[in-house]
Design a protein around this motif. Structure first.
Motif, PDB file in Angstrom:
ATOM      1  N   SER A   1       0.850  -1.183   0.000  1.00  0.00           N
ATOM      2  CA  SER A   1       0.000   0.000   0.000  1.00  0.00           C
ATOM      3  C   SER A   1       0.876   1.218   0.000  1.00  0.00           C
ATOM      4  O   SER A   1       2.033   1.155   0.352  1.00  0.00           O
ATOM      5  CB  SER A   1      -0.926   0.005   1.218  1.00  0.00           C
ATOM      6  OG  SER A   1      -0.162   0.031   2.394  1.00  0.00           O
TER       7      SER A   1
ATOM      8  N   CYS B   1     -11.471  -1.577 -12.125  1.00  0.00           N
ATOM      9  CA  CYS B   1     -11.104  -2.099 -10.804  1.00  0.00           C
ATOM     10  C   CYS B   1     -11.679  -1.157  -9.761  1.00  0.00           C
ATOM     11  O   CYS B   1     -11.325   0.026  -9.706  1.00  0.00           O
ATOM     12  CB  CYS B   1      -9.578  -2.199 -10.658  1.00  0.00           C
ATOM     13  SG  CYS B   1      -9.043  -2.759  -9.021  1.00  0.00           S
TER      14      CYS B   1
ATOM     15  N   LYS C   1     -12.313   0.433  -6.032  1.00  0.00           N
ATOM     16  CA  LYS C   1     -11.351   0.823  -5.013  1.00  0.00           C
ATOM     17  C   LYS C   1     -11.193  -0.254  -3.951  1.00  0.00           C
ATOM     18  O   LYS C   1     -10.092  -0.464  -3.431  1.00  0.00           O
ATOM     19  CB  LYS C   1     -11.778   2.143  -4.366  1.00  0.00           C
ATOM     20  CG  LYS C   1     -11.668   3.328  -5.300  1.00  0.00           C
ATOM     21  CD  LYS C   1     -11.982   4.629  -4.561  1.00  0.00           C
ATOM     22  CE  LYS C   1     -11.827   5.814  -5.513  1.00  0.00           C
ATOM     23  NZ  LYS C   1     -12.129   7.101  -4.841  1.00  0.00           N
TER      24      LYS C   1
ATOM     25  N   GLU D   1      -8.705  -2.999  -5.001  1.00  0.00           N
ATOM     26  CA  GLU D   1      -7.353  -2.604  -5.402  1.00  0.00           C
ATOM     27  C   GLU D   1      -6.298  -3.466  -4.720  1.00  0.00           C
ATOM     28  O   GLU D   1      -5.378  -3.993  -5.361  1.00  0.00           O
ATOM     29  CB  GLU D   1      -7.142  -1.133  -5.052  1.00  0.00           C
ATOM     30  CG  GLU D   1      -5.782  -0.598  -5.442  1.00  0.00           C
ATOM     31  CD  GLU D   1      -5.639   0.876  -5.106  1.00  0.00           C
ATOM     32  OE1 GLU D   1      -4.567   1.255  -4.627  1.00  0.00           O
ATOM     33  OE2 GLU D   1      -6.624   1.623  -5.319  1.00  0.00           O
ATOM     34  N   THR D   2      -6.424  -3.640  -3.398  1.00  0.00           N
ATOM     35  CA  THR D   2      -5.462  -4.467  -2.666  1.00  0.00           C
ATOM     36  C   THR D   2      -5.523  -5.923  -3.125  1.00  0.00           C
ATOM     37  O   THR D   2      -4.483  -6.593  -3.263  1.00  0.00           O
ATOM     38  CB  THR D   2      -5.743  -4.381  -1.168  1.00  0.00           C
ATOM     39  OG1 THR D   2      -5.741  -3.019  -0.769  1.00  0.00           O
ATOM     40  CG2 THR D   2      -4.714  -5.141  -0.367  1.00  0.00           C
TER      41      THR D   2
ATOM     42  N   CYS E   1      -6.689  -0.883 -16.300  1.00  0.00           N
ATOM     43  CA  CYS E   1      -7.396  -0.411 -15.104  1.00  0.00           C
ATOM     44  C   CYS E   1      -7.125   1.075 -14.861  1.00  0.00           C
ATOM     45  O   CYS E   1      -8.036   1.843 -14.528  1.00  0.00           O
ATOM     46  CB  CYS E   1      -6.968  -1.247 -13.895  1.00  0.00           C
ATOM     47  SG  CYS E   1      -7.470  -2.976 -13.967  1.00  0.00           S
TER      48      CYS E   1
ATOM     49  N   HIS F   1      -7.993   7.801  -7.998  1.00  0.00           N
ATOM     50  CA  HIS F   1      -7.977   6.346  -8.123  1.00  0.00           C
ATOM     51  C   HIS F   1      -6.897   5.889  -9.107  1.00  0.00           C
ATOM     52  O   HIS F   1      -6.198   4.881  -8.881  1.00  0.00           O
ATOM     53  CB  HIS F   1      -9.344   5.853  -8.570  1.00  0.00           C
ATOM     54  CG  HIS F   1      -9.460   4.345  -8.604  1.00  0.00           C
ATOM     55  ND1 HIS F   1      -8.920   3.524  -7.640  1.00  0.00           N
ATOM     56  CD2 HIS F   1     -10.069   3.513  -9.512  1.00  0.00           C
ATOM     57  CE1 HIS F   1      -9.168   2.260  -7.929  1.00  0.00           C
ATOM     58  NE2 HIS F   1      -9.856   2.229  -9.068  1.00  0.00           N
TER      59      HIS F   1
ATOM     60  N   SER G   1      -3.633   6.221  -7.393  1.00  0.00           N
ATOM     61  CA  SER G   1      -3.538   5.192  -6.361  1.00  0.00           C
ATOM     62  C   SER G   1      -3.191   3.835  -6.959  1.00  0.00           C
ATOM     63  O   SER G   1      -2.386   3.082  -6.410  1.00  0.00           O
ATOM     64  CB  SER G   1      -4.855   5.124  -5.586  1.00  0.00           C
ATOM     65  OG  SER G   1      -4.828   4.076  -4.640  1.00  0.00           O
ATOM     66  N   LEU G   2      -3.806   3.512  -8.123  1.00  0.00           N
ATOM     67  CA  LEU G   2      -3.486   2.245  -8.781  1.00  0.00           C
ATOM     68  C   LEU G   2      -2.008   2.194  -9.204  1.00  0.00           C
ATOM     69  O   LEU G   2      -1.316   1.194  -8.976  1.00  0.00           O
ATOM     70  CB  LEU G   2      -4.390   2.055 -10.002  1.00  0.00           C
ATOM     71  CG  LEU G   2      -5.800   1.525  -9.741  1.00  0.00           C
ATOM     72  CD1 LEU G   2      -6.633   1.601 -11.010  1.00  0.00           C
ATOM     73  CD2 LEU G   2      -5.758   0.094  -9.228  1.00  0.00           C
TER      74      LEU G   2
END
Length: 1642
Positions: A1100, A1321, A1323, A1326-1327, A1357, A1369, A1372-1373
């Motif tokens: 993360s 994808c 949120k 995501e992990t 994505c 987002h 973040s990806l």
């Protein structure tokens, strides 16, 4: 003594010499038993008679030439002092080798010069190698100790000894550095750093300048480096011995005090040091006695900075460092306290109340100044149960002051050592084994020897005894292992001398007894020594000087030393009065109070001294310095006896401290003192020469008889050797070896040479007989042939004689008749002739006289003319020569002026200014030429029209006249003759004008044709010039592009190096964090909940994610913690540390810190532990933490500068284009106007115009080139500024909005178009996506995926999130992908397949994001750009690609397997990878070649060349040579050629130098030095040949100084630019094993 048969004619011997100790000589005749003299010839040609009383008096024999320069002294045939000295001299001076083996001892000679033989490449070369296979080196001894420890799990010791200045400290430092490298982890941890950081601290407080050494260790130390089960360093411990405390208060001439005092004085101007009230060292008594304030080549200020950094690494806080410096400064001020005598007989003393030095001393230590002044001048006595205060004399008070200074420094030294040991203590469990490094003083003897030299020499006696017994033990083990029948070897045991010193009623016992006496003195102690060891029990090692009653002599193993007894008792007591110690105990300083806490009666806890109180009973039970030293020395001997020792003997070659100067007297003295000769003597007493049966059979098979085969070598040796050597005591057979006494190998060599000589004579006799018989046969055949030809010639000659006889008779008859008749005619003719000649002679005489007179006149005229011409020519030549000299001088002066102007910057500026003026003038001139050409054209047209009109009028008039003539053929009768004449004249005139006009017209036509021709020629010339200039411009642009490309490669290499350093620092940070967590977890008073886990979290965005790659985010601590410099400044200037540093007591920054470090709250550390961890990590991240975050305004300024540079560049480009257009217009205008102008000008004006046009064109071209150079320079500056801006953007935590693409790009972003074929994808998934796709994917599943599939999925994505206008987002990806790939690389750090897989995916994802970014899609209408700014993440991906590539190279270099092609990497990456691998192969093999003597031979060169040729063929067969994979093999190829070529003549030396261009001078000389022949057909390389090669190599420049190649060098990687691809989700085949079906098609 060797066999007497070896003393034959031509043998080499050594004879003593007063200057060179030993000199070589040669026997001129054989020695016979009973001879009283030897006839010798010295090396200088002098013959001498050497007296010989008996065979034992014969001089030592010299070794064979094949053994000259051996790297092991025990391999010499004759082991004696001259052979050892000569071998060391040859290796040191001729081979520049400072290391030599002597059995188990490494002899190291100090070169007094920085040698490049201690780099990391040398450590890599010696790591894992056998000691016998490598050249002698300190790293070889360290590797032997390390391998023995890991293999046998037994403790080791490395004993480094030698006199001051021989290089002991440097050898110890390199040994510890080797252990820190080979015993460290893949990324060096803090333990290794701390071990290395202890060196500068101990050098600063324990080393000083002496007359023999600028950095002499004035104490002994033994460092135990602890190792774990895996061989890594887990801790260390240090013990010190006998610090020379007397140096604190006294230094001899040309010496200095300890370095730390001068370092503090040099840093007195620093803000934090001003409170110490320091001054120049000349102002302090304790630092000015020696008269030496500076050491050449040393910088005390920078040394103090290194010392402070080392303290920080070892966990000593800045305020504690300042406390330490306060105590040291107080010692300096204490020495300046002025003690004055008073009283009638000066039996009292006092210190003035306003004494500044005492006030500063008291303030720095936090003690009461009046009390200190009182007890320095008084003492307390116990008399009859009462305490009395008695004043001291001035001398006693000064001694009390000096004793206090020595005691303070000794306590501080002990505290520092204890602090170092606590910092070096292991934190990862108990060490499995250790390696001890003993750096101890060598045997010392001076003009005046005192207590310190006595203790030092006593320690060396103990070490020498241990050394002798160990060498004897190893010799005994060798004989037992080979099952030899041997007798005990006698060696000199110095136990009697040790008993004299430490035995009952020995020197130390009597000294301690005298110290306990109330009125003991040095004189009474010496008298006791005389009574005990000379009278009652005489000792053979003790003597009394003849001329002194206050000294004694001890016969040590190394030399006889005379000790002066003055000061022995005071130094042995080492006391300081209790009243002064009590004052220091009450100090307000925590450090001072800690140094002088109440101690037990057992003074073993007190370092090197005791405390004197008023009670005599207490004082008598104090332990003396000598007793403590004996105890610590006995502990050291017990430790050494329990370990396996390795010995290093350091030798000082000269006392001048000059590089590579060999003094044989000093060297022999040290060889005798350090025990090297004793080792040789012990070895020579037994069987020093040892050969395996196979080696002996291979070398001496010519001496063996009977059937010979390699399998029966042992039997052949046992059968034949008794016949060769008659004395069975001179050899012995072992299980695997045959042993010989000293000199027997030389005897065998002589017998072998004799046998080979006899065989050679036999072969020569047979060959010469055969050649003689052949010659006799040829002579016999030639003789018969000659006889046959001679007899035929004689017969033919007889026949000719008979014919000649008959002919002679006929001729005689005729001849006699002719003679008589001729006589008559001759007489008559003679009479006539005489008359004619007489008359002619008279006439000729008169004629010759006339001719002579005329010739004389003519000769005089010619000679005078010639002389005149010669004088004229000389005068003219002189004039011409003078003119040439004057003109040459003027020309040189003008040339120098032109060169100076050409170099000066002002000249370029004037040229640039002149170019602008010339451009304006050129423009004005072009306009003027255009106006003139226009006016000329108008004039020409007007003249043409006038001429044509006039011509037309004349034609009309002629036609009219002709018509009138035809109409009126008959003239009118009334016309007069005048009119007729007038008409006739008019017609003639018209005809003439017509003819003239016709001729002018033809002339103009011809001129026009010639002008057209010249115009065409000029146009052709101009076109050729334009082409040539375009080629020059293109060549200049190509060169500039090449230079820019080189700069780009260099910048890329530096950037990748910084990235590699950042990765290493990040790994070190992780190691430190894990260590701190483990330490807190193991503490007993802080328990951790069992439910908590220390496993790393799922990938993360964290503080170390790519979007936070800034200086503050790179550091593991938040900005609440100031820099250590600020802490040091605050603690040194402000007494209230709590007010200035509130973060130490605040909990909120601590919590933030622990959260940022991912440490659970239940295992958080305390403030002090966290501070220690911060200091350790601060050093690891020092290069990053120094960059402070830039302000918002500064970033705006950078943006403004960048925009200005862009504008400037565009202006220059526009101006350049305008100049080019103007040049073309001028050329075309000039070429079109030239023909018209030439119609009205003469040829000279035409030439001037052409010349003017060429000049203008040349000026324009020069101006254009100058502008282009300025543009190139501006491009470089813009590039440098861009690199700086991009680097600072990466290193800044919050880059301001002024530098975002929105502010830098004026046009607005394009609206995102509708894109199909994407993946969505959510949120919350995501992990899960990162876990299934990257981090938790199995190896077999990952390798079965199509190339680049994970990168494609991630890009789709991100693209979908961007199209949905969810920029957060999308970022973040990308951030999560970068973090996950990092985690995957770290997880599979040893897996080549996974590393290459994620390298491929990282490159694909980087290319996709780059191709769809705003910057790349401006010129392409096919691709829809991303609206989200991902520039920082693209840079992070680029760095991640480089990191993955470097990890791939590291793994591949370790295994050297062909396993790169699994993930279908691009060809360009494969070529670069193989270039790195071939460089690794070449560097490793070449380094082994340079360090191993067995590798430098002809056969090895053939093997290496063959293997390299196979590798080259394999690389070329796979088309990998284009990427540079073959080029790194060139040094290895040339080294192999060097081993194969001839090495005798000067021509071969020149060819060798011309061939080996890729090898450095040091490498060529090293290979020639190590070259070893493996058969009798080869010869060693002579020293003359090596010197010739060195002379030819002197002209080489720009070569690296290091000897070995850097095996850790990494070439910069360049990733290929792939064309953009239209990627859609329908094209992807996603297997179900990835478990990412939760992605939805969008």
């Amino acid at each position: 003594m060797a066999t007497l048969e070896l003393y034959s004619k031509g043998a080499s011997v050594w004879i003593p010499d007063p200057d060179a100790v030993w000199v070589s000589a040669q026997l001129l005749q054989d020695y016979a038993h009973g001879d009283k003299h030897l006839l010798l010839q010295l090396s200088n040609g002098k013959e001498i008679q050497y007296p010989v009383g008996s065979p034992p008096d014969l001089p030592p024999l010299g070794n064979p030439d094949i053994l000259e320069g051996e790297n092991d002294l025990t391999a010499l045939s004759f082991l004696h002092e001259p052979a050892v000295l000569h071998n060391l001299r040859v290796r040191f001076l001729d081979y520049s080798s400072i290391y030599t083996y002597c059995g188990i001892v490494l002899v190291a000679i100090n070169p007094y010069e920085q040698l490049h033989i201690y780099g990391e490449e040398v450590i890599d070369a010696y790591s894992g190698q056998d000691m016998a296979d490598m050249e002698p080196h300190i790293f070889s001894v360290a590797e032997e100790a390390y391998r023995t420890m890991t293999r046998e799990e037994k403790n080791q010791s490395i004993i480094i000894s030698g006199e001051s200045g021989s290089g002991k400290t440097v050898s110890a430092k390199f040994t510890m550095r080797y252990f820190a490298v080979v015993g460290g982890a893949a990324q060096q941890t803090s333990v290794e750093d701390r071990v290395l950081a202890s060196n500068p601290i101990m050098e600063s407080i324990g080393n000083a300048k002496t007359t023999r050494n600028d950095n002499s260790s004035r104490f002994g130390k033994y460092i135990e480096i602890g190792f774990g089960r895996k061989g890594d360093i887990i801790g260390a411990k240090m013990r010190t011995y006998l610090l020379e405390k007397s140096r604190v208060v006294f230094q001899a001439s040309a010496e200095r005090n300890y370095h730390i005092f001068y370092q503090l004085c040099a840093s007195r101007e620093l803000p934090e040091m001003r409170c110490l009230k320091l001054d120049a060292p000349e102002r302090f008594r304790y630092t000015s006695q020696g008269g030496e304030m500076q050491i050449p080549g040393a910088d005390d200020l920078s040394d103090l900075e290194c010392t402070r950094n080392a303290f920080t690494v070892l966990g000593v806080q800045p305020h504690q460092q300042m406390e330490l410096f306060r105590v040291l400064s107080a010692v300096l001020h204490l020495g300046n306290v002025n003690i004055q005598a008073s009283g009638r007989s000066s039996d009292r003393s006092y210190i003035e109340a306003d004494d500044r030095a005492l006030a500063v001393f008291s303030k720095l230590l936090g003690v009461e100044g009046p009390q200190m002044a009182h007890w320095l001048c008084h003492r307390r006595l116990a008399v009859g149960g009462e305490m009395l205060v008695k004043p001291r004399t001035g001398q006693q008070a000064a001694e009390a002051r000096d004793a206090l200074a020595k005691h303070i420094y000794g306590q501080l030294f002990t505290w520092t050592v204890q602090r170092l040991n606590s910092a070096l203590r292991t934190q990862r469990g108990q060490s499995r084994s250790f390696i001890g490094v003993l750096d101890i003083y060598g045997f010392e003897t001076f003009d005046r020897n005192s207590f310190e030299q006595f203790c030092i020499n006593y320690a060396n006696e103990k070490l020498q005894q241990q050394f002798n017994r160990h060498v004897f033990h190893l010799e005994q083990e060798e004989y037992l292992r080979e099952e030899l029948a041997w007798s005990r070897i006698e060696f000199i045991d110095n136990q009697l001398c040790i008993n004299l010193i430490e035995g009952q009623l020995g020197l130390f016992d009597l000294l301690d007894e005298e110290c306990r006496m109330p009125k003991g003195s040095d004189e009474s102690w010496v008298r006791k020594l005389y009574d005990q060891h000379l009278s009652s029990k005489p000792q053979q090692h003790f003597q009394k000087p003849r001329m002194s009653n206050s000294a004694f002599i001890v016969l040590h193993f190394a030399d006889t030393v005379q000790y002066e007894c003055e000061g022995f008792l005071d130094k042995n007591r080492g006391t300081v009065f209790e009243e002064l110690v009590n004052i220091l105990k009450a100090s307000q300083s925590e450090l001072v109070a800690e140094l002088f806490q109440q101690q037990d009666v057992d003074v073993s806890t007190v370092a090197n001294g005791s405390v004197r109180s008023g009670k005599r009973a207490t004082r008598e039970h104090r332990l003396t310095v000598g007793f403590q030293f004996r105890q610590s020395l006995q502990m050291l001997m017990d430790t050494l006896n329990s370990t396996t020792p390795h010995y290093v003997r350091c030798i000082k070659p000269n006392d001048l401290k000059e590089a590579f100067i060999f003094d044989p007297k000093r060297t022999v003295q040290q060889l005798r003192a350090c025990g090297v000769l004793e080792t040789i003597r012990i070895s020579a007493a037994g069987y020093p020469s040892r050969w395996t049966y196979e080696e002996f059979f291979s070398r001496y098979r010519v001496l063996l008889r009977g059937p010979q085969s390699q399998e029966q070598a042992q039997a052949s040796c046992r059968r034949t050797l008794p016949q060769v050597i008659s004395d069975p005591d001179q050899y012995c057979f072992g299980k695997t070896k045959v042993f010989f006494r000293a000199g027997q190998v030389a005897l065998l060599e002589r017998l072998r040479a004799e046998r080979l000589r006899v065989a050679a004579v036999t072969i020569q006799s047979r060959v010469r007989g055969w050649l003689s018989r052949i010659r006799y046969t040829r002579i016999l055949w030639a003789t018969v042939t000659i006889q046959r030809h001679c007899r035929g010639a004689l017969a033919r000659r007889l026949a000719l004689i008979l014919r000649f006889t008959k002919a002679a008779l006929v001729i005689q008859r005729t001849y006699r008749m002719v003679v008589v008749r001729r006589l008559f005619l001759m007489i008559r003719q003679a009479t006539v002739t005489i008359q004619a000649f007489t008359r002619g002679k008279l006439a000729r005489r008169r004629y010759r006289q006339l001719v002579a007179e005329r010739a004389a006149v003519l000769l005089q005229a010619r000679v005078r003319g010639w002389l005149a011409r010669q004088a004229y020519r000389r005068v003219r030549a002189a004039v011409v020569f003078m003119q040439c000299c004057v003109r040459r001088r003027a020309a040189r002066r003008e040339l120098l002026q032109l060169k100076t102007e050409a170099r000066s910057v002002e000249r370029y500026r004037e040229l640039n200014k002149g170019m602008e003026v010339k451009l304006m003038q050129l423009q004005l001139r072009a306009d003027q030429e255009a106006r003139e050409s226009a006016s000329l054209r108008e004039t020409l047209c007007t003249e043409r029209e006038a001429a044509s009109s006039e011509l037309e009028a004349l034609r009309v008039r002629i036609q009219r006249l002709e018509g009138q003539k035809h109409e009126k053929p008959q003239p009118c009768p009334d016309i007069s003759e005048k009119e007729v004449e007038k008409r006739r004249r008019a017609q003639e005139k018209a005809a003439q004008e017509i003819l003239q006009l016709t001729q002018e017209l033809q002339t103009l036509q011809r001129e026009k044709e010639s002008f057209d021709k010249e115009r065409q020629e000029l146009s052709a010339r101009l076109l050729e010039q334009e082409k040539a200039q375009e080629e020059c411009v293109h060549q200049a642009v190509s060169q500039a592009s090449a230079a820019l490309r080189v700069e780009l490669d260099e910048e890329r290499r530096k950037h990748q190096g910084l990235l590699r350093e950042f990765t290493r620092l990040e790994q070190r940070y992780d190691n430190l964090r894990e260590m701190s967590l483990l330490t807190e977890r193991t503490n007993g008073h802080r328990r951790t909940d069992s439910s908590l886990s220390l496993e790393p979290l799922s990938p993360s965005p964290t503080a170390l994610s790519p979007q936070c790659l800034t200086p503050l985010s790179l550091s593991p601590f938040p900005s609440a913690f100031p820099s250590p410099e600020e802490v040091r400044r605050v603690t040194g200037t402000s007494p209230c540390l709590e007010r200035r540093l509130p973060f130490w007591s605040s909990e909120t920054p601590m919590d933030a810190l622990m959260e940022k470090m991912d440490v659970p709250k239940a295992v958080k550390m305390g403030g002090e532990d966290l501070a220690l961890a911060y200091d350790a990590v601060r050093v690891a991240n020092k290069s990053v933490c120094r960059l402070s975050p830039l302000t918002h305004s500064f970033w705006r300024l950078l943006a403004f500068l960048e925009s200005q540079l862009h504008n400037h560049r565009s202006q220059w480009e526009e101006e350049q284009e305008a100049l080019r257009r103007q040049l073309r217009q001028t050329i075309s205008g000039a070429s079109s106007a030239a023909p018209r102008q030439r119609l009205s000008r003469d040829p000279r004006s035409l030439y001037n115009s052409q010349k003017h046009i060429r000049t203008n064109k040349q000026e324009l071209q020069e101006l254009l080139e100058a502008r282009e150079l300025e543009c190139v320079k501006l491009r470089r500056e813009l590039k440098a500024l861009r690199n700086t801006v991009s680097l600072r953007r990466r290193l800044t935590q919050d880059p301001p909005s002024a530098l975002t693409p929105e502010t830098l790009s004026c046009p607005s972003r394009p609206q995102s178009a509708s894109v199909t074929g994407l993946l969505e994808c959510r949120k919350r998934d995501e992990t899960k996506l990162m876990k299934n796709l990257i981090t938790d994917i199995r190896v077999d599943s990952a390798l079965s995926l199509p190339p680049g599939l994970p990168a494609s999925v991630l890009f789709l994505c991100v693209r979908q999130a961007d199209c949905s206008r969810d920029q957060a987002h999308a970022r973040s990806l990308c951030s999560a992908a970068v973090t996950a790939v990092k985690a995957a690389l770290k997880k599979h750090s040893n897996n080549t397949d996974m590393t290459s897989l994620w390298l491929k995916n990282a490159c694909v994802l980087h290319d996709l994001l780059t191709q769809h970014s705003l910057k790349q899609t401006h010129d392409s209408s096919d691709l829809v750009p991303l609206t989200t700014d991902l520039s920082d993440l693209i840079r992070a991906l680029s760095d991640l690609c480089i990191q993955a590539y470097q990890q791939l190279l590291s793994i591949t270099e370790t295994h050297l397997q062909n396993i790169i092609g699994t993930a279908a990497l691009p060809t360009m990456l494969v070529e670069q990878a193989f270039q790195q691998l071939t460089y690794l192969i070449s560097a490793s093999v070449l380094n082994s070649l340079l360090l191993r003597k067995d590798m430098c031979c002809w056969t090895r060169g053939i093997q290496i060349r063959y293997n390299v040729s196979l590798l080259e063929e394999w690389l070329r067969s796979r088309d990998l040579q284009a990427g540079g994979a073959v080029a790194p093999l060139e040094p290895l190829i040339q080294a192999a050629q060097l081993l194969q070529t001839g090495k005798k003549t000067e021509a071969e030396a020149k060819a060798l130098v011309q061939t080996c261009t890729a090898l450095s001078s040091q490498q060529i000389v090293k290979i020639l030095t190590l070259y070893t022949p493996h058969s009798d057909l080869e010869e060693r390389v002579t020293l003359n040949f090596i010197r010739t090669v060195q002379g030819l190599l002197k002209g080489r420049d720009g070569q690296p100084p290091q000897l070995l190649m850097d095996v850790r060098r990494v070439f910069p990687v360049t990733f290929p630019d792939l064309p953009p691809a239209a990627l859609r989700a329908e094209q992807l085949v996603i297997p179900d094993s990835l478990k990412i079906s939760f992605l939805r098609r969008a």
